[in-house]
Scaffold this active site. Structure first.
Site, PDB file in Angstrom:
ATOM      1  N   SER A  48       6.745 -16.364  -9.803  1.00  0.00           N
ATOM      2  CA  SER A  48       6.496 -17.206  -8.634  1.00  0.00           C
ATOM      3  C   SER A  48       7.666 -18.180  -8.454  1.00  0.00           C
ATOM      4  CB  SER A  48       5.152 -17.913  -8.783  1.00  0.00           C
ATOM      5  OG  SER A  48       4.738 -18.494  -7.573  1.00  0.00           O
ATOM      6  N   ASP A 171       3.923 -12.367  -4.278  1.00  0.00           N
ATOM      7  CA  ASP A 171       3.882 -13.306  -5.404  1.00  0.00           C
ATOM      8  C   ASP A 171       2.823 -12.884  -6.420  1.00  0.00           C
ATOM      9  OD1 ASP A 171       3.474 -15.710  -7.013  1.00  0.00           O
ATOM     10  OD2 ASP A 171       4.500 -16.812  -5.429  1.00  0.00           O
TER      11      ASP A 171
END
Length: 480
Positions: A48, A171
């Site tokens: 992330s 993500d």
């Protein structure tokens, strides 16, 4: 360099950079502290928001350069809107924004260069969710693409997924926010996790807070599962079995803030800056390294825990003057950020984070090990801070002092006009000051500081002017 070749006799370490949105500027301060401590990692992994920093490392940047690029990054670069007509079909949008500015502005500004990433000899991995397969893939630097990196920071709802070779990628935070098992598979004896996502005990109202809570739940829940896997592997190792080539139990070290970091929205509204996040990360990492547990952390659900903060007042200052440094006249800037928390009516906590910029050295040095004192003298409040700092490899001691009148004076923009400022070498007997002066904060900077003064109440809401005044009064009365 943080990422480098390790001798066979060296401890094999993995650096795991977890997510946290734009707040991962905090990790740049941590990287500076780790590099100053002479630590070397044979593997780095980003998930992330942590992908920004792992990609900067993979591009060959040192920690000070990484920090400087974060300081100068314009937060508006993260905003990239879609065509106006798409917002008329809100419920059918692939994302509230797109990745254009991250690709064209954020990555270039941060110094992320794919050609450098592909040439990297040391293993750096980037975690991306393959949505098509509903799995996390750790993609090595030599084969990762820019699209993979963009997908890895594309948070659902806010940014669209990216199609790569027929599969959709996004993500990985909803599956895991830190890939410890990838470090284990690569033979790590020590895993150094830099955690910025938070683990807040209270459930707050509002869509933004609850979206953040959902990320906290998935990220921390996945982390506990990986803890259980590592504990099982450590048990097998203790029984004499070699697991992934390991013959010694795997240790975990976690550097994290002792309180929840401000949200990305606070960066957009200038309630906190990347500079201040970097200074926090540096201070916290220095403290952790100083008190580092030799056997690592206990792998349980307390390791990322942060307390209920109560009401928190934060405000900043920028103090400037010309000084003599190294026989030359130059400008010095001292950046300071106060964080005052009221846990109960009888329990308060004051934090100070700061850095020093000396123009002719072209370097900014975060300050650490702050000691704060307050006293009342002739009706004035004397606020004093002492701390350590390292400038171009030399250790110094800093002392700064403010004379304050009170909360009303602050709310009128009349406080923190100037500060007494002293820097002297840390070594030697009765060392002579290398810098002794008065620094001034301009009226414009005081107005900016007043406008950015922020109060976050314990229920997650903002405090109004009267509440800010009440908290500032408590700050002035608070005895350190």
């Amino acid at each position: 360099m943080l990422i480098g070749e390790s001798n066979k006799a060296d401890t094999r370490r993995s650096l795991v950079l977890a997510g946290g949105g734009m707040r991962v500027a905090y990790q740049a301060g941590v990287l500076m502290a780790l590099e100053e401590a002479g630590m070397t990692f044979h593997h780095a992994d980003g998930t992330s928001g942590g992908i920004f920093n792992s990609a900067m490392l993979a591009s060959g940047l040192d920690s000070r350069t990484i920090a400087q690029r974060w300081r100068k990054l314009k937060i508006k670069y993260f905003l990239s809107t879609r065509r106006v007509g798409e917002y008329l079909k809100l419920w059918k949008m692939e994302g509230m924004g797109d990745a254009d500015n991250i690709r064209k502005k954020v990555f270039p500004h941060l110094g992320i260069k794919m050609e450098s990433v592909h040439k990297l000899k040391m293993p750096v991995t980037f975690n991306v969710c393959n949505f098509t397969e509903k799995s996390v893939q750790a993609i090595p630097a030599p084969v990762v693409t820019e699209d993979h990196l963009i997908a890895g920071v594309s948070l659902p709802i806010f940014m669209p997924a990216i199609k790569i070779n027929g599969d959709w990628y996004i993500d990985a935070v909803w599956i895991k926010d830190a890939n410890l098992m990838e470090a284990v598979k690569r033979g790590a004896e020590e895993i150094w996790l830099v955690w910025a996502i938070g683990n807040y005990p209270s459930y707050l109202g509002g869509a933004l807070h609850q979206y953040v809570h959902s990320i906290e739940m998935s990220a921390n829940g996945a982390l506990w599962e990986e803890f259980e896997q590592i504990k099982l592997l450590n048990h097998l190792i203790s029984q004499g079995e070699a697991v992934y080539g390991q013959k010694k139990p795997i240790k975990l070290f976690v550097i994290k803030p002792p309180f929840p970091l401000p949200l990305d929205s606070d960066l957009f509204f200038n309630r906190v800056s990347t500079r201040e996040l970097i200074n926090m990360g540096y201070e916290h990492a220095k403290t952790y390294l100083h008190n580092c547990p030799g056997d690592g952390e206990v792998m349980d659900n307390q390791v990322t825990k942060t307390p209920d903060t109560g009401d928190v007042l934060s405000f900043r200052g920028t103090f400037v003057n010309l000084i003599e440094w190294g026989g030359k006249s130059t400008k010095l800037r001292y950046y300071v950020y106060f964080r005052f928390a009221e846990h109960t009516e009888q329990e308060y906590h004051l934090d100070l984070f700061s850095s020093v910029f000396i123009a002719n050295l072209k370097t900014e040095s975060p300050v650490f090990f702050h000691i704060i004192r307050k006293r009342n003298t002739n009706g004035n409040i004397i606020l004093e801070a002492e701390a350590d700092l390292i400038i171009t490899g030399t250790a110094y001691r800093l002392r700064v002092e403010w004379v304050l009148k009170g909360a009303i004076s602050y709310m009128m923009g009349l406080e923190f006009k100037k500060s007494s400022f002293l820097i002297y070498p840390k070594s030697g007997v009765n060392p002579k000051p290398v810098c002794e002066c008065v620094l001034y904060q301009s009226f414009l900077d005081r107005v900016k500081a007043l406008l950015s003064t922020h109060l976050r109440r314990r229920d997650g809401t903002k405090g109004g002017l009267l509440k800010k005044y009440a908290m500032m009064s408590k700050f002035m009365d608070y005895e350190v």
